[in-house]
Each structure stands twice: as C-alpha cells, then as structure tokens.
Design a protein around this motif. Structure first.
Motif, PDB file in Angstrom:
ATOM      1  N   SER A 275      31.107  -3.259  24.398  1.00  0.00           N
ATOM      2  CA  SER A 275      31.565  -3.470  25.771  1.00  0.00           C
ATOM      3  C   SER A 275      32.912  -2.795  25.964  1.00  0.00           C
ATOM      4  N   GLN A 313      30.007  -6.686  30.857  1.00  0.00           N
ATOM      5  CA  GLN A 313      28.753  -5.974  30.626  1.00  0.00           C
ATOM      6  C   GLN A 313      28.685  -5.530  29.177  1.00  0.00           C
ATOM      7  N   GLN A 315      26.614  -3.223  26.390  1.00  0.00           N
ATOM      8  CA  GLN A 315      25.697  -2.093  26.267  1.00  0.00           C
ATOM      9  C   GLN A 315      25.050  -2.137  24.888  1.00  0.00           C
ATOM     10  N   TYR A 331      18.841  -1.804  30.881  1.00  0.00           N
ATOM     11  CA  TYR A 331      18.280  -3.094  31.290  1.00  0.00           C
ATOM     12  C   TYR A 331      17.293  -2.972  32.446  1.00  0.00           C
ATOM     13  N   ARG A 364      23.137  -5.668  37.832  1.00  0.00           N
ATOM     14  CA  ARG A 364      23.931  -6.858  37.521  1.00  0.00           C
ATOM     15  C   ARG A 364      24.611  -6.690  36.160  1.00  0.00           C
ATOM     16  N   ALA A 365      25.721  -7.381  35.978  1.00  0.00           N
ATOM     17  CA  ALA A 365      26.388  -7.397  34.672  1.00  0.00           C
ATOM     18  C   ALA A 365      25.569  -8.271  33.731  1.00  0.00           C
ATOM     19  N   GLN A 367      24.781  -9.357  29.554  1.00  0.00           N
ATOM     20  CA  GLN A 367      25.410  -9.398  28.239  1.00  0.00           C
ATOM     21  C   GLN A 367      24.562 -10.227  27.279  1.00  0.00           C
ATOM     22  N   TRP A 395      25.752 -12.176  33.900  1.00  0.00           N
ATOM     23  CA  TRP A 395      27.109 -12.706  33.955  1.00  0.00           C
ATOM     24  C   TRP A 395      27.247 -13.768  35.041  1.00  0.00           C
TER      25      TRP A 395
END
Length: 497
Positions: A275, A313, A315, A331, A364-365, A367, A395
């Motif tokens: 991130s 977020q 990755q 995603y 959207r974020a 994680q 998130w």
C-alpha cells in the motif's frame, strides 16, 4: 457435543491456585519468587472473604491482591499434556508462568530458562504431522514427535510468518525476505527478497543535454560505461545460473510499502499485499498527560480520530519465483468493486442541504481483511500450494469478499461476497482450506455467525444454521472435523461442538 477438556481441568485444578494466592503467609504462595512489597494500601483479605470486614473506599483502592491472584491466559502445552497459565506475583505487576503437569496436581512456576519449551508466539505443523515449528521471542524452534526441541535461529532479527512446505521443510519471513530451512539439518536458503525501489541498472541514462554529449564524445566515459555494463551482465547471469547463490531480488513500486505476504508451500509463488505509506496519526493528534514523573505536562502521541481516517487501498502482486515475474491482481472481478454503496446516505445528506446527488460507479478502496483476533491471517494457501485464497474488505466496511487466484488468467476469482448496509464484522470471518479445492469460512449472511463450505466448482453449503452464534472454529488434524463454540442452548452459554 463435547465439553472442553481445558475448561473442565481449569475449573477443577486452577481454582486451587487462586485460592492459595489469597493466603497472607508468603510460604503458601504458589510462585517461587518473592518481590518487595510496595507502599500501597492493604487490607485483611481473609476478613473480607469471610464477610467480617466492611468494604470501604480504602479497601476498594487497596492493592488488588486482596481479591486473589487468579490464573490468567491459560493455554495448553505444545504436546497438549500440560496446562499453563500466568499468575501475578504478590505485590508486583510481574506475571509468572505456571504449569500444571498432566493437568493434575498443584501449579509450579516454570523456570525462566525453560520458558522457550512452552511459550509459542506462532505455531505451524508439518503436513505429515511429524514436527511442530513455533517462534519464541522472534526465534524459530521445532519440536519433533519424540519430544526433542531444536532451535533453528538465534539472533536479534524477528522471524515470523511460519509456513510448512510441501517437501517437509519450513519457511519463515524475516523483514521483507523469505527463507526455507531444513528442520533437521538446519540448512537455510533464501527464497525471495522484496525491495521497494527502482531496479538497479548498469548505467544511468543521461539526465540532460550536457551529459548526453559527454557520453557521446568522450571515449573514456564510453569505456567506463561499457565495463560496468559487462560486469553487471556477468553478475546477472551468474546469479541466474548458479543455484548456490541467493535468487535475484524483486523490485516493486518504490512509492509503496509492505503490508503482508505469504509464500506458497510448493515454493513457486509469493502473494504480496502492499500500500501507499500512511501514518497512523497527524502532528495534531496529541493527548496531554498530567501525571508524570517530573510534574510537567507531556503531550502524548495518539492515533487520529475516526472522522479523520483516510481510505486505505491494498494492491495485490503475485510473484512467480521460478520465472522471476510479477503480476498485479486487480479487483474488477469482484461483485460490487465499483458500487456506490453509500448512495442512499449521500442522497439523503444532499437533500437536507437543498442539493441533489447523482450516483456514479467508482473503484472502491479495498484491502486485506483486518485479522483482529485471528491466528491465520487474510492470505491462505492450501497444503499443496496449488490454490490460494484471500479475504478482502471494502474500506467503507460494507462488503467482505473471499477470492482465489486464477494462475492462468492472472486474476482474482470471487468465491463469496458478504454485504451489509450497516457494518461488516471484523470477527466471525475466519476461513481456511479443508482440502486442496474446498474452503471453509464463517459468515453472517443469514444474520447469525455460521459455518459454510465451498468447493471451487462454485458449490456453497451451509454447515450450521439457527438462531445462535458460532465462534472459534478449529479444523481437526485430518481435516475431517470442524470443532467450534456456539451458544445454541442459551445466548450466554457457549458449548463446544
């Protein structure tokens, strides 16, 4: 339905320890250490216990030892034969490690020199079940079936993220490097080295016109650059062709930082989450501390307010250790990845201000799911290393996904989505593998926490159902049974099934 042996043993044996700790005579204490008694208010514990003394403010504010030094944080020994727990020393905040051998008899203090034989910060069993690896104070140990304990690392670095490998070896993480170690010979080898930096080059490109002309016109400069290029190429080939050397490092986006990663049991892949750097606080996030040793007010650094939190977020990057390639996993194969889940709330707020709101789709974020209270983490490989599953959350806390990786298409494949207009729980979301192509997981899809199984052929089966909550599932060693706690008979009574 079975009662937990640990619960029964504790109720029968550990009460003795807490009762004994209330005795006023030091000789009756179960610990082997005696600390100086601090200058605190104390009262007669026996008088209070018998109801003779009045419960006064002085008694309430006295050292809590008068209430009894009860067993804390009980757990099984590594071989499952002994019960261990921590107990507060009389007149001290130090907790001693106590043991009840065989689950019977009086507790005894574990010598400091032997604590590494009982305390495991992290545990991992071999696929064959012939050894158990664990960490203690950042070092790696292995316990074999005959009871022998062998220390594999001893240094100031912190080893963690243990993973049993398919070939019978063990892997662990140290910093941003992954190692594989033979638990019997102790020979270790580096599997991967992750660097968030630009990949090294033999020569840098000219930065401006003057540098470009210098390299074009000056023969000495040209020769120096040629020599560096040849040496660089030689070292690259040597590292690729000589198996006795450490593998080449992976260089990832220097603007990012490490979040998590798991090595596949077959040693082929490493799945990494990264991130952008984000501080847990801002300069203005402080709290005054008025009770200090020097009598002055000290500003304590504290986390930022919830209202000031910023989207995070993660990755995902799949590293192929054999081909030395890296692939980013997006995603956009997840249902709702760009859904405006707060559209109704935003429209309501806009209307209250005399404005209108137009909903639109935006990424959207997303994680890794925060593993509060878990032991296994949000990235799970099956035993063979042929499949990997990740648990992700939005998130905004409205969605949770379980996805696997399609290694051929180099993309995520959704296995389950849990949506809640209110809030997705951090708890009641554990998951893992039953076998090479079947997942088990927890979900509150029907309003209660229950167990589910899903094979990768897209079939999901609910294993438990009803108006009760399932907690702490544990898969048996042979993967044939799932044990769990549930409050089926009464909301406040949890049994083991």
């Amino acid at each position: 339905m079975q009662k937990s042996r640990l619960v029964i043993a504790l109720s029968a044996a550990l009460v003795t320890a807490s009762c004994a700790s209330t005795q006023s005579t030091v000789a009756q204490s179960t610990t082997t250490h005696k600390a100086p008694t601090p200058a605190t208010l104390k009262a007669d514990p026996l008088a209070s216990a018998e109801g003779v003394a009045e419960l006064t403010l002085e008694q309430i504010m006295a050292d809590p030892d008068w209430m009894g030094r009860f067993p804390e944080n009980a757990f099984w020994s590594l071989d499952g034969q002994d019960i261990l727990f921590y107990q507060k020393r009389e007149g001290s905040e130090v907790r001693d490690l106590m043991i009840i051998k065989g689950g019977q008899g009086k507790p005894q203090a574990v010598p400091l020199s032997e604590q590494h034989l009982y305390i495991a910060d992290e545990k991992e069993s071999s696929v064959a079940g012939d050894w158990l690896a664990y960490t203690y104070k950042g070092n790696v140990f292995v316990r074999f079936g005959n009871g022998e304990v062998k220390q594999l690392t001893r240094d100031s670095e912190r080893q963690h993220n243990l993973q049993a490998m398919a070939d019978g070896s063990l892997s662990y993480q140290q910093g941003q490097q992954f190692f594989r170690i033979d638990v019997r010979s102790g020979l270790s080898q580096q599997m991967a080295d992750i660097q968030f930096a630009d990949e090294p080059q033999a020569n840098e490109a000219p930065a401006d016109y003057i540098a470009k002309e210098e390299q074009k016109l000056i023969q000495f400069v040209q020769k120096e650059r040629k020599n560096r290029a040849e040496q660089f190429e030689y070292q690259q080939q040597l590292q690729q062709q000589n198996d006795t050397l450490a593998p080449q490092a992976f260089y990832l986006d220097k603007r990012m930082q490490w979040v998590d990663g798991r090595l596949s049991p077959n040693g082929r892949y490493l799945l990494v989450a990264m991130s952008e750097p984000q501080s847990w606080r801002d300069d203005g996030d402080i709290m005054p501390n008025y009770i200090t040793e020097d009598g002055r007010i000290e500003p304590e650094k504290v986390r930022r307010r919830v209202a000031d939190a910023k989207p995070q977020q993660h990755q995902l990057v799949l590293l192929d250790l054999q081909k030395h390639t890296q692939t980013s996993l997006t995603y956009n194969t997840l249902d709702g990845w760009n859904e405006d889940v707060l559209a109704a709330v935003k429209a309501e707020n806009a209307k209250a201000e005399g404005q209108s709101y137009e909903s639109k789709k935006e990424p959207r974020a997303i994680q890794l799911m925060a593993d509060w209270g878990w032991e296994n983490g949000a990235i799970q490989w099956n035993e063979e290393g042929s499949e990997v599953a990740v648990m992700l959350e939005a998130w905004d806390n409205k969605d949770r996904w379980i996805a696997t990786v399609d290694f051929g298409a180099k993309q995520l494949e959704q296995q389950d989505r849990l949506h809640d207009d209110a809030w997705i729980n951090y708890t009641h979301n554990e998951f893992g593998w039953v076998d090479e192509d079947t997942l088990w997981f927890m979900s509150e899809a029907d309003g209660y926490s229950h167990l589910y199984a899903r094979d990768l052929d897209q079939q999901t089966t609910q294993l438990t159902e009803g108006q009760y909550v399932v907690e702490t599932p544990t898969l048996s060693a042979d993967s044939s049974q799932l044990y769990f706690q549930a409050n089926q008979p009464h909301p406040g009574i949890y049994e083991i099934y």
